[in-house]
Design a protein around this motif. Structure first.
Motif, PDB file in Angstrom:
ATOM      1  N   SER A   1       0.799  -1.232   0.000  1.00 35.49           N
ATOM      2  CA  SER A   1       0.000   0.000   0.000  1.00 35.49           C
ATOM      3  C   SER A   1       0.828   1.278   0.000  1.00 35.49           C
ATOM      4  O   SER A   1       0.324   2.344   0.366  1.00 35.49           O
ATOM      5  CB  SER A   1      -0.983   0.014   1.181  1.00 35.49           C
ATOM      6  OG  SER A   1      -1.833  -1.114   1.127  1.00 35.49           O
ATOM      7  N   VAL A   2       2.075   1.210  -0.406  1.00 39.33           N
ATOM      8  CA  VAL A   2       2.882   2.415  -0.588  1.00 39.33           C
ATOM      9  C   VAL A   2       2.375   3.177  -1.814  1.00 39.33           C
ATOM     10  O   VAL A   2       1.960   2.577  -2.813  1.00 39.33           O
ATOM     11  CB  VAL A   2       4.372   2.053  -0.762  1.00 39.33           C
ATOM     12  CG1 VAL A   2       5.186   3.242  -1.270  1.00 39.33           C
ATOM     13  CG2 VAL A   2       4.940   1.546   0.556  1.00 39.33           C
ATOM     14  N   THR A   3       2.414   4.511  -1.751  1.00 34.36           N
ATOM     15  CA  THR A   3       2.085   5.347  -2.906  1.00 34.36           C
ATOM     16  C   THR A   3       3.247   6.289  -3.184  1.00 34.36           C
ATOM     17  O   THR A   3       3.785   6.915  -2.274  1.00 34.36           O
ATOM     18  CB  THR A   3       0.803   6.166  -2.676  1.00 34.36           C
ATOM     19  OG1 THR A   3       0.923   6.904  -1.449  1.00 34.36           O
ATOM     20  CG2 THR A   3      -0.412   5.264  -2.584  1.00 34.36           C
ATOM     21  N   ILE A   4       3.633   6.377  -4.450  1.00 37.13           N
ATOM     22  CA  ILE A   4       4.702   7.261  -4.889  1.00 37.13           C
ATOM     23  C   ILE A   4       4.244   7.940  -6.172  1.00 37.13           C
ATOM     24  O   ILE A   4       3.867   7.257  -7.132  1.00 37.13           O
ATOM     25  CB  ILE A   4       6.023   6.512  -5.154  1.00 37.13           C
ATOM     26  CG1 ILE A   4       6.353   5.543  -4.015  1.00 37.13           C
ATOM     27  CG2 ILE A   4       7.162   7.504  -5.352  1.00 37.13           C
ATOM     28  CD1 ILE A   4       7.581   4.685  -4.278  1.00 37.13           C
ATOM     29  N   ASN A   5       4.250   9.265  -6.192  1.00 35.81           N
ATOM     30  CA  ASN A   5       3.741  10.027  -7.327  1.00 35.81           C
ATOM     31  C   ASN A   5       4.858  10.695  -8.121  1.00 35.81           C
ATOM     32  O   ASN A   5       5.888  11.051  -7.549  1.00 35.81           O
ATOM     33  CB  ASN A   5       2.774  11.112  -6.848  1.00 35.81           C
ATOM     34  CG  ASN A   5       1.554  10.565  -6.143  1.00 35.81           C
ATOM     35  OD1 ASN A   5       1.044  11.190  -5.224  1.00 35.81           O
ATOM     36  ND2 ASN A   5       1.086   9.396  -6.542  1.00 35.81           N
TER      37      ASN A   5
END
Length: 269
Positions: A93-97
């Protein structure tokens, strides 16, 4: 060369560049502009989109979202990028934009980083090598994190904050000011709580150099004169000490956020 393996339930768009030995597990999705270098593994249910490059031997765990458009209302579809280094571990569930036009068009995570479950790296952030983000750490847009920084769980970093190399940020901290290299910051709002002596020793830095850094710390954050005067004095007195000069240069280059300082009644070093 080792062949790549793609699970039958995964969707890999035409145009995606897949290196040797890549493993793409069940129910993953890889966009047409993604680049997965040799040995990357997407374990399952991972989505990689946008102009995203992932370095060799990086492993990404289920339900991570990597490269989707930034959480920035000013974003209007510009062709910004996301770069993730080699040998990183990106947990569930990591998010990187990716970046934005207003911030340099690039978000970057260095080599050998560990991003634990639920952590977030926002648009235009630059994260160095060997950084550890514990669970639910949030790095806001335009932040800069140096090499070997360690974050305790559930920290938040304000946009445009800089955190110097080898710093330690205690759990549950809200960091809204720059943190010096080798510093330790804790609290909401975070205050400087001395030097990250455990990290300095783990890095096998010279013991005498650490002692001199501690002396410079006491000088810089004493109550006599102005901060600028104390920094200038430390720059001269410790002119041959690379650790001290790292701190001096970091403070001198401040521009967007205030410096995180010790509490007025603190005697930490």
């Amino acid at each position: 060369m080792t062949e790549s393996t793609i699970h039958p339930t995964a969707i890999v768009a035409p145009g995606a560049q897949i290196g040797a030995g890549v493993k793409i597990g069940p129910f993953c999705m890889v966009g047409e502009n993604a680049v997965l270098h040799d040995g990357v593994e997407l374990i399952s249910h991972v989505v990689v989109d946008g102009r995203t490059a992932i370095g060799a031997d990086t492993r990404i765990f289920p339900f991570a979202s990597v490269g989707h458009q930034p959480q920035d209302l000013k974003f209007h579809g510009e062709e910004s990028r996301l770069e993730i280094g080699a040998r990183c571990t990106i947990r569930e569930s990591v998010t990187i934009n990716p970046g934005t036009e207003g911030g340099g068009m690039l978000t970057k995570v260095g080599d050998d980083c560990l991003l634990m479950a639920g952590s977030h790296v926002a648009h235009d952030a630059i994260v160095g090598n060997n950084v550890v983000l514990a669970n639910y750490v949030g790095i806001a847009g335009h932040a800069v994190v140096g090499d070997y920084v360690r974050f305790g769980g559930i920290c938040a970093v304000h946009q445009k904050v800089r955190i110097g190399s080898h710093a330690f940020i205690g759990a549950h901290s809200m960091v809204d000011g720059d943190v010096i290299p080798y510093g330790m910051a804790v609290g909401n709002r975070a205050r400087l709580a001395g030097l990250n002596l455990v990290g300095l020793r783990r890095a096998s830095l010279d013991r005498e150099a650490i002692h001199r850094l501690r002396a410079a710390y006491r000088m810089i954050f004493s109550s006599e004169g102005t901060l600028r005067e104390r920094v200038d004095d430390a720059a001269v007195m410790f002119k041959d000490e690379s650790l001290v000069q790292d701190v001096v240069a970091f403070i001198a280059s401040a521009k967007d956020r205030p410096l995180t300082l010790p509490r007025a009644d603190s005697d930490e070093e």
